[in-house]
Enzyme design. Sequence first.
Site, mmCIF file in Angstrom:
data_model
loop_
_atom_site.group_PDB
_atom_site.id
_atom_site.type_symbol
_atom_site.label_atom_id
_atom_site.label_comp_id
_atom_site.label_asym_id
_atom_site.label_seq_id
_atom_site.Cartn_x
_atom_site.Cartn_y
_atom_site.Cartn_z
ATOM 1 N N PHE A 294 0.651 -1.053 0.171
ATOM 2 C CA PHE A 294 -0.017 -0.144 -0.126
ATOM 3 C C PHE A 294 0.823 1.308 0.345
ATOM 4 C CE2 PHE A 294 -2.478 3.039 2.265
ATOM 5 C CZ PHE A 294 -3.304 3.358 1.246
ATOM 6 N N TYR B 279 -9.791 0.693 11.494
ATOM 7 C CA TYR B 279 -10.722 0.695 10.886
ATOM 8 C C TYR B 279 -11.570 -0.023 10.194
ATOM 9 C CZ TYR B 279 -7.551 3.305 8.179
ATOM 10 O OH TYR B 279 -6.762 3.832 7.260
ATOM 11 N N LYS B 280 -10.902 -0.886 10.098
ATOM 12 C CA LYS B 280 -10.496 -2.419 8.510
ATOM 13 C C LYS B 280 -11.779 -3.624 9.949
ATOM 14 C CE LYS B 280 -6.642 -0.732 5.801
ATOM 15 N NZ LYS B 280 -8.208 -0.364 4.969
ATOM 16 N N ARG C 126 -12.131 -4.866 -5.396
ATOM 17 C CA ARG C 126 -12.055 -5.221 -4.443
ATOM 18 C C ARG C 126 -13.744 -5.367 -3.253
ATOM 19 N NH1 ARG C 126 -8.136 -2.156 -0.657
ATOM 20 N NH2 ARG C 126 -9.892 -1.463 -0.107
#
Lengths: 394, 394
Positions: free
Chosen positions: B126, B220-221, B369
């Site tokens: 990322f 936060y995922k 995704r």
Amino acid sequence: MSELNVRAEKLDAADELAGKRAEFVTDDVVYLDGNSLGALPAVVPGRVADVVRRQWGELRIRSWEESGWWTAPERIGDRIAPLVGAAAGQIVVGDSTSVNVFKALVGAVRMAGEGRDEIVVDATTFPTDGYIAESAARMTGCALRPVAPADVPDALGGRTAAVLLNHVDYRTGRLHDLPGLTDAVHEAGAYVVWDLCHSAGALPVGLDEHAVDLAVGCTYKYLNGGPGSPAYLYVRRELQDRFDSPLPGWNSHAEPFGMRTGYAPAAGALRGRVGTPDILSMLALEAALEVWDGVPVEAVRAKSLALTDFFLECVAAYVPEGRVECLTPVAHAERGSQIALRCDDAGDVMKRLIAQGVIGDFRAPDVLRFGFTPLYVGFADVERAARVLAGTLD
Amino acid sequence: MSELNVRAEKLDAADELAGKRAEFVTDDVVYLDGNSLGALPAVVPGRVADVVRRQWGELRIRSWEESGWWTAPERIGDRIAPLVGAAAGQIVVGDSTSVNVFKALVGAVRMAGEGRDEIVVDATTFPTDGYIAESAARMTGCALRPVAPADVPDALGGRTAAVLLNHVDYRTGRLHDLPGLTDAVHEAGAYVVWDLCHSAGALPVGLDEHAVDLAVGCTYKYLNGGPGSPAYLYVRRELQDRFDSPLPGWNSHAEPFGMRTGYAPAAGALRGRVGTPDILSMLALEAALEVWDGVPVEAVRAKSLALTDFFLECVAAYVPEGRVECLTPVAHAERGSQIALRCDDAGDVMKRLIAQGVIGDFRAPDVLRFGFTPLYVGFADVERAARVLAGTLD
């Protein structure tokens, strides 16, 4: 009723900002710790509930666009800007003050360029600025030189890259000469970083007017953003193209969703962003800033000085001479929005004060700090605080 | 009713985690974007309201002690620890992932010491990790070497100081071999930093078991902490005394309220703290983590694999062959908790999917995704998502 009570009543009656108190959640204590954690603006709970329940709970991922999450750092920066005398497009909100000091100081050293290898730091600074300055110096190959603010002009020279200063001293409440010191740093060919933690929201700063290079500040003191609310970074417009952040996270990329392998910085203040913005805290801050609508900082400053003047007068009237020593300058030009009183038993005194409903704070080893937030502190509060203080000192 | 519908019903009926869905705020869309922003745990709004109204509004400054604000970073770190296979005392929560990558990578280089002047970074990372790695390399005098994870063992050598790797690839959903790569880095005498953003909360990580040196991750995922909730930093206990943070803010000082001019780092994981913790977001995260009570990560992993297996099966059944290409490995040992499908018109396809109530996300230029969060996604959701996808691809 004493003469000071009468004076307090008259001052409160004439106070143009008195109505602002109703926009905060207050109670019957005298809260003089807004220089540590500002009181809760009444608009915040409802806004935060909406952010959590609707924006996160219902819209979920769509809120990054639809609820304006993605652009919050610069939008809220623009809301803070007039409070510190900055035009729009120069402030981004995010990260802690410490992290922003690191960005600003490393950025300043990189602007200064080759041959300048010394960072000057306020020797009386709140500790975190000193620690971070030491790290910034180590990582940029600079020497670190702690200097008392008054001695800074004499300490500057051809090796000075950057100077980190506090607008108001966290301990004594002394207001430093931002225009004069900024000029001195510029004359030496260096860059200045101002820490506005204890001045923003309490007095005019004039970042643009005085051509400050970079500035940082927290938002949980006089800006009432909530515990640990995100800090901000100001980079003067003319310097933004040269601002080379040591924390070039994807939020500062020219095309953050391009998922590029190579880094290319965004234009403008966005270059100061790093990672994903902390939305709950950030939007609580945005709501909190609404209390500033229609409030000129100059009016806040006038009331702040009237409050601290009156507190000093009440302390002089109620507290036996010599029992406490005032560390805060009497001259308005050298005073922030707090009064610091020194006495050997300050720790115990503050405990007794708090037990009697007067909330200040204690800074080791011997300082009583009282912060005066003009938006919700009145003159009767001031008189009561001094009276209770005199009782606890007895 | 198709055979796959029947299978989905049976799988949902046998799902031991099915009851967990009731602990989240859900609606009638199929939410497969929990790998970007996790859904709202139902316990969070009430907790946040209490933090705002009572802890901040009423207790104000007292909450730093009385409401446990000050110790939140390490307390919440200890709550995350079992989810990533770490014993207590090794994780602190705070700052963004990008900032923690900087701390971890600079810390790792400093542990490696003289003579090691190369940072190896996942070439498929990322982007933010790559940008921050470049900054860390520049500021520590290292060269930066991007290497595909599979080629890392061959790229290691006597100059390697630190290696930054992603446990699960954000784009393809590929799970990398954390134990094997960690061993390889250690054999080369270097230090490894793992980014757990796309694995924590979705599969066992085993930080302690595999002797990982440092790790970072967002919350936060799959941890459902809320938009931009604070990230975390893991420093293996044996290395904590040698962890030399490039961001030594006052919260990492051995005596933070001593207001010392000189920096002295705290013992343990606290050394990874920087500035004042962001309380609203942090305590929302703490509440969100309660959904994990009694949930073994192994059960989550088993369901995650069953969900992605079933999705691939439904896609194979519904979508014409060759219309999409699966970028995610079929082998369980190489699969995270998402499926990435490639097709030229992915951007438009995702818009149509979202319009029909199937929420995934698009990653430029051509990737769809779909993230599968076992705590609130069921098998009927999976079948529906594949069916709607087939329709939009028609």
